[in-house]
Motif scaffolding. Structure first.
Motif, short mmCIF file in Angstrom:
data_model
loop_
_atom_site.label_atom_id
_atom_site.label_comp_id
_atom_site.label_asym_id
_atom_site.label_seq_id
_atom_site.Cartn_x
_atom_site.Cartn_y
_atom_site.Cartn_z
N TYR A 1 4.51 -3.78 -2.23
CA TYR A 1 3.41 -3.36 -3.10
C TYR A 1 3.23 -1.86 -2.95
CZ TYR A 1 2.01 -8.18 -3.82
OH TYR A 1 1.99 -9.50 -4.19
N LEU A 2 3.04 -1.17 -4.05
CA LEU A 2 2.69 0.24 -4.04
C LEU A 2 1.19 0.32 -4.30
CD1 LEU A 2 5.60 1.88 -6.04
CD2 LEU A 2 5.30 1.73 -3.56
N ILE B 1 3.55 -1.09 0.95
CA ILE B 1 3.28 -2.15 1.93
C ILE B 1 4.44 -3.13 1.89
CG2 ILE B 1 1.68 -3.96 2.66
CD1 ILE B 1 0.32 -1.27 2.69
N ILE B 2 5.12 -3.30 3.04
CA ILE B 2 6.23 -4.25 3.13
C ILE B 2 5.66 -5.68 3.27
CG2 ILE B 2 7.82 -2.54 4.09
CD1 ILE B 2 7.37 -3.91 6.86
N PRO B 3 6.48 -6.69 2.99
CA PRO B 3 5.98 -8.07 3.05
C PRO B 3 5.34 -8.45 4.39
CG PRO B 3 8.09 -8.04 1.93
CD PRO B 3 7.86 -6.64 2.46
N HIS B 4 5.92 -8.05 5.51
CA HIS B 4 5.34 -8.40 6.82
C HIS B 4 3.92 -7.85 6.94
CE1 HIS B 4 5.04 -9.21 11.12
NE2 HIS B 4 4.49 -8.00 11.20
N THR B 5 3.73 -6.59 6.60
CA THR B 5 2.40 -5.97 6.69
C THR B 5 1.44 -6.63 5.70
OG1 THR B 5 3.42 -3.89 7.37
CG2 THR B 5 1.15 -3.77 6.58
N TRP B 6 1.92 -6.92 4.51
CA TRP B 6 1.09 -7.56 3.48
C TRP B 6 0.54 -8.90 4.00
CZ3 TRP B 6 -0.94 -5.89 -0.95
CH2 TRP B 6 -1.47 -6.83 -1.83
N THR B 7 1.40 -9.69 4.59
CA THR B 7 1.03 -11.03 5.04
C THR B 7 0.18 -11.03 6.31
OG1 THR B 7 3.07 -11.88 4.10
CG2 THR B 7 1.98 -13.28 5.72
N SER C 1 -11.97 5.48 1.04
CA SER C 1 -11.10 5.55 -0.12
C SER C 1 -11.28 4.30 -0.95
CB SER C 1 -9.67 5.58 0.40
OG SER C 1 -8.92 6.56 -0.18
N LYS C 2 -10.98 4.41 -2.24
CA LYS C 2 -11.04 3.26 -3.13
C LYS C 2 -9.64 2.97 -3.64
CE LYS C 2 -14.39 2.42 -6.35
NZ LYS C 2 -15.12 2.63 -7.61
N LEU C 3 -9.27 1.69 -3.67
CA LEU C 3 -7.98 1.29 -4.24
C LEU C 3 -8.07 1.45 -5.76
CD1 LEU C 3 -5.14 0.09 -3.86
CD2 LEU C 3 -6.18 -2.17 -4.06
N ILE C 4 -7.21 2.32 -6.32
CA ILE C 4 -7.30 2.59 -7.76
C ILE C 4 -6.12 2.02 -8.55
CG2 ILE C 4 -8.85 4.56 -7.61
CD1 ILE C 4 -6.46 6.43 -7.68
N ASN C 5 -5.04 1.66 -7.86
CA ASN C 5 -3.92 1.05 -8.56
C ASN C 5 -3.10 0.26 -7.55
OD1 ASN C 5 -2.14 0.31 -10.53
ND2 ASN C 5 -1.22 2.34 -10.79
N MET C 6 -2.53 -0.84 -8.02
CA MET C 6 -1.69 -1.67 -7.16
C MET C 6 -0.61 -2.28 -8.04
SD MET C 6 -2.88 -4.92 -4.78
CE MET C 6 -3.87 -5.69 -6.03
N LYS C 7 0.65 -2.09 -7.64
CA LYS C 7 1.72 -2.73 -8.41
C LYS C 7 2.80 -3.24 -7.47
CE LYS C 7 4.29 1.42 -9.70
NZ LYS C 7 4.82 2.21 -10.79
#
Length: 190
Positions: free
Chosen positions: A115-116, A156-162, A103-109
């Motif tokens: 983060y969505l 993505i919650i902050p814990h998973t992000w980090t 898959s390719k990341l096509i949007n991030m906000k």
């Protein structure tokens, strides 16, 4: 079998045509032996060598063709997870490390504290993906928020992000996706 709960990060130190050398924490290294399965960005691979700071895995052309391993380069961070045991706590969902597509990341906000992320999805996998269902992205067990014929969105919650390689991502990056094995079995039975 894995749970999609990432326990460690690794850094690619060397890559050849069919192998990776990954640096990680000693806490993980001491749990390895030759032949141990390990999920590297969700791909079930086999440890062929290790020392105090590094481990080596080999992969075959089929793995390179069907996963994002072909895009990894020296210095990249990767998600790592050892297989479940009979006493493991299953807090993600059952994953196999058998990648269904790239898959390719096509949007991030950013939305609030999270983060969505919107990813492209091969159309042949859309039948296995449903809102509130599970999907593994680079080995991380995530809940699907929204789906379409050629995309899905997760948060993505902050814990998973980090604590995963997600904090290093950018639009256009490629990711391994593994759809829910239960959805595949149900589709096959129907």
């Amino acid at each position: 079998m894995f749970t999609g709960i990432i326990t460690h990060l690794g850094k690619i130190k060397n890559k050849s045509k069919n192998s990776l050398n990954i640096k990680t924490e000693k806490e993980l290294i001491v749990k390895l032996s030759i032949g141990t399965s390990i999920a590297v960005d969700g791909i079930c691979l086999t440890v062929v060598r290790f020392d105090n700071d590094f481990f080596w895995i080999e992969f075959m052309p089929e793995t390179e063709d069907k996963t994002s391993i072909k895009y990894l380069k020296v210095g990249d961070l990767v998600n790592l997870e050892l297989p479940v045991t009979p006493t493991s706590f299953l807090s993600g969902h059952i994953t196999q490390g058998h990648i269904d597509g790239v898959s390719k990341l096509i949007n991030m906000k950013k939305k609030g504290n999270s983060y969505l992320l919107r990813f492209s999805m091969p159309a042949n996998l859309s039948k296995y993906v449903t809102p509130k269902g599970s999907i593994a992205v680079n080995g991380v067990s995530l809940t699907i928020i929204e789906t379409g014929k050629v995309f899905f969105t997760v948060g993505i919650i902050p814990h998973t992000w980090t604590n995963t390689m997600f904090h290093t991502i950018k639009i256009g990056d490629f990711f391994n996706i593994e759809v829910d094995i239960l959805a595949k079995y149900i589709k096959r039975l129907l």
